[in-house]
Design a protein around this motif. Structure first.
Motif, PDB file in Angstrom:
ATOM      1  N   ALA A 171       0.811  -1.223   0.000  1.00 47.58           N
ATOM      2  CA  ALA A 171       0.000   0.000   0.000  1.00 47.58           C
ATOM      3  C   ALA A 171       0.846   1.276   0.000  1.00 47.58           C
ATOM      4  O   ALA A 171       0.305   2.366  -0.123  1.00 47.58           O
ATOM      5  CB  ALA A 171      -0.939   0.010   1.210  1.00 47.58           C
ATOM      6  N   PHE A 172       2.152   1.157   0.129  1.00 46.70           N
ATOM      7  CA  PHE A 172       3.037   2.310   0.302  1.00 46.70           C
ATOM      8  C   PHE A 172       3.806   2.652  -0.964  1.00 46.70           C
ATOM      9  O   PHE A 172       4.197   1.770  -1.717  1.00 46.70           O
ATOM     10  CB  PHE A 172       4.074   2.028   1.392  1.00 46.70           C
ATOM     11  N   VAL A 173       4.077   3.938  -1.141  1.00 49.07           N
ATOM     12  CA  VAL A 173       5.067   4.420  -2.096  1.00 49.07           C
ATOM     13  C   VAL A 173       6.286   4.783  -1.258  1.00 49.07           C
ATOM     14  O   VAL A 173       6.193   5.607  -0.346  1.00 49.07           O
ATOM     15  CB  VAL A 173       4.573   5.658  -2.871  1.00 49.07           C
ATOM     16  N   CYS A 174       7.407   4.155  -1.538  1.00 50.05           N
ATOM     17  CA  CYS A 174       8.612   4.355  -0.735  1.00 50.05           C
ATOM     18  C   CYS A 174       9.656   5.091  -1.558  1.00 50.05           C
ATOM     19  O   CYS A 174      10.000   4.665  -2.659  1.00 50.05           O
ATOM     20  CB  CYS A 174       9.152   3.007  -0.274  1.00 50.05           C
ATOM     21  N   ALA A 175      10.138   6.194  -1.017  1.00 58.94           N
ATOM     22  CA  ALA A 175      11.091   7.027  -1.739  1.00 58.94           C
ATOM     23  C   ALA A 175      12.293   7.339  -0.859  1.00 58.94           C
ATOM     24  O   ALA A 175      12.161   7.549   0.346  1.00 58.94           O
ATOM     25  CB  ALA A 175      10.426   8.327  -2.183  1.00 58.94           C
ATOM     26  N   THR A 176      13.460   7.366  -1.489  1.00 61.15           N
ATOM     27  CA  THR A 176      14.698   7.737  -0.809  1.00 61.15           C
ATOM     28  C   THR A 176      15.242   8.998  -1.476  1.00 61.15           C
ATOM     29  O   THR A 176      15.335   9.058  -2.708  1.00 61.15           O
ATOM     30  CB  THR A 176      15.733   6.605  -0.903  1.00 61.15           C
ATOM     31  N   PHE A 177      15.582   9.970  -0.645  1.00 61.96           N
ATOM     32  CA  PHE A 177      16.099  11.254  -1.118  1.00 61.96           C
ATOM     33  C   PHE A 177      17.426  11.554  -0.430  1.00 61.96           C
ATOM     34  O   PHE A 177      17.556  11.344   0.771  1.00 61.96           O
ATOM     35  CB  PHE A 177      15.146  12.397  -0.751  1.00 61.96           C
ATOM     36  N   ASP A 178      18.377  12.077  -1.179  1.00 60.55           N
ATOM     37  CA  ASP A 178      19.585  12.640  -0.579  1.00 60.55           C
ATOM     38  C   ASP A 178      19.299  14.107  -0.272  1.00 60.55           C
ATOM     39  O   ASP A 178      18.636  14.794  -1.061  1.00 60.55           O
ATOM     40  CB  ASP A 178      20.784  12.551  -1.534  1.00 60.55           C
ATOM     41  N   VAL A 179      19.803  14.582   0.850  1.00 59.67           N
ATOM     42  CA  VAL A 179      19.617  15.972   1.252  1.00 59.67           C
ATOM     43  C   VAL A 179      20.744  16.804   0.646  1.00 59.67           C
ATOM     44  O   VAL A 179      21.923  16.553   0.891  1.00 59.67           O
ATOM     45  CB  VAL A 179      19.626  16.111   2.791  1.00 59.67           C
ATOM     46  N   LEU A 180      20.364  17.775  -0.164  1.00 63.94           N
ATOM     47  CA  LEU A 180      21.342  18.695  -0.742  1.00 63.94           C
ATOM     48  C   LEU A 180      21.596  19.886   0.174  1.00 63.94           C
ATOM     49  O   LEU A 180      22.679  20.438   0.220  1.00 63.94           O
ATOM     50  CB  LEU A 180      20.866  19.197  -2.112  1.00 63.94           C
ATOM     51  N   GLY A 181      20.538  20.282   0.912  1.00 61.25           N
ATOM     52  CA  GLY A 181      20.664  21.390   1.841  1.00 61.25           C
ATOM     53  C   GLY A 181      19.409  22.230   1.837  1.00 61.25           C
ATOM     54  O   GLY A 181      18.418  21.887   1.185  1.00 61.25           O
ATOM     55  N   PRO A 182      19.438  23.343   2.564  1.00 59.08           N
ATOM     56  CA  PRO A 182      18.270  24.220   2.600  1.00 59.08           C
ATOM     57  C   PRO A 182      17.956  24.761   1.210  1.00 59.08           C
ATOM     58  O   PRO A 182      18.860  25.015   0.426  1.00 59.08           O
ATOM     59  CB  PRO A 182      18.690  25.365   3.527  1.00 59.08           C
ATOM     60  N   MET A 183      16.655  24.924   0.914  1.00 59.38           N
ATOM     61  CA  MET A 183      16.253  25.500  -0.359  1.00 59.38           C
ATOM     62  C   MET A 183      16.586  26.981  -0.333  1.00 59.38           C
ATOM     63  O   MET A 183      16.331  27.667   0.647  1.00 59.38           O
ATOM     64  CB  MET A 183      14.753  25.309  -0.579  1.00 59.38           C
ATOM     65  N   ARG A 184      17.166  27.451  -1.389  1.00 62.55           N
ATOM     66  CA  ARG A 184      17.566  28.853  -1.457  1.00 62.55           C
ATOM     67  C   ARG A 184      16.617  29.619  -2.336  1.00 62.55           C
ATOM     68  O   ARG A 184      16.027  29.187  -3.217  1.00 62.55           O
ATOM     69  CB  ARG A 184      18.986  28.976  -1.974  1.00 62.55           C
TER      70      ARG A 184
END
Length: 181
Positions: A168-181
């Protein structure tokens, strides 16, 4: 290399918990614990855990109500300014203050494995603010709450690494680039 990973389940509308800090909406969802984004598979990569007071107290109350013991074998830190009760048999360490000095301790305890930031978008946000959060692993449920505790109350720039379906899940992995500018 040890990463600091925010691993959480979120509703489709971006909430971790309802307005009463409850995760009851999550407990009946269908997921394969060994599949993509599943807890059992993820836990094999974890060497240390850090969580906030609300997550700890919900987990403690839930375990107590069900008669279950502490589910984790790795050391776990709970960040809170309040004095909290422990759990018999759990390797719990209570701390308060900024996450920067604590992070070195978490990484040392994790060894070659990852640090898991459990629940608590506010706590994950503190790691983001300090530039210490490397990755988000989010399992998105087919549920909306309309209100509650947000997944991550920060503006971030991310890179999508993987996306998969686990029942039932959509599973996503994200790398953190940093705060949005």
């Amino acid at each position: 290399m040890t990463r600091t990973v925010y691993y959480a389940a979120s509703t489709l509308d971006g909430f971790l918990a309802d307005e009463h800090d409850s995760l009851d909406w999550l407990l009946h969802q269908d997921i394969d614990p060994e599949g993509p984004g599943g807890n059992d598979a993820f836990m094999r990569s974890v060497g240390a855990i850090v969580m906030g007071r609300a997550t700890y107290m919900w987990l403690r109350d839930h375990l107590e109500a069900d008669g279950d013991g502490w589910p984790y074998t790795v050391p776990a830190w709970v960040l809170s300014h309040a004095e909290l009760p422990g759990i018999e048999g759990a390797d719990l360490r209570f701390a308060s203050g900024p996450v920067v000095p604590l992070h070195a301790e978490l990484v040392a305890a994790a060894g070659a494995k990852d640090v898991w930031v459990v629940g608590g978008g506010g706590l994950a946000g503190q790691f983001v603010d300090a530039g210490l959060l490397d990755q988000l692993v989010i399992a998105i449920t087919p549920v909306t709450l309309g209100a509650g505790k947000p997944l991550l109350p920060r503006r971030l720039d991310l890179t999508l690494r993987t996306v998969a379906r686990n029942r039932a899940f959509v599973c996503a992995t994200f790398d953190v680039l940093g705060p949005m500018r």
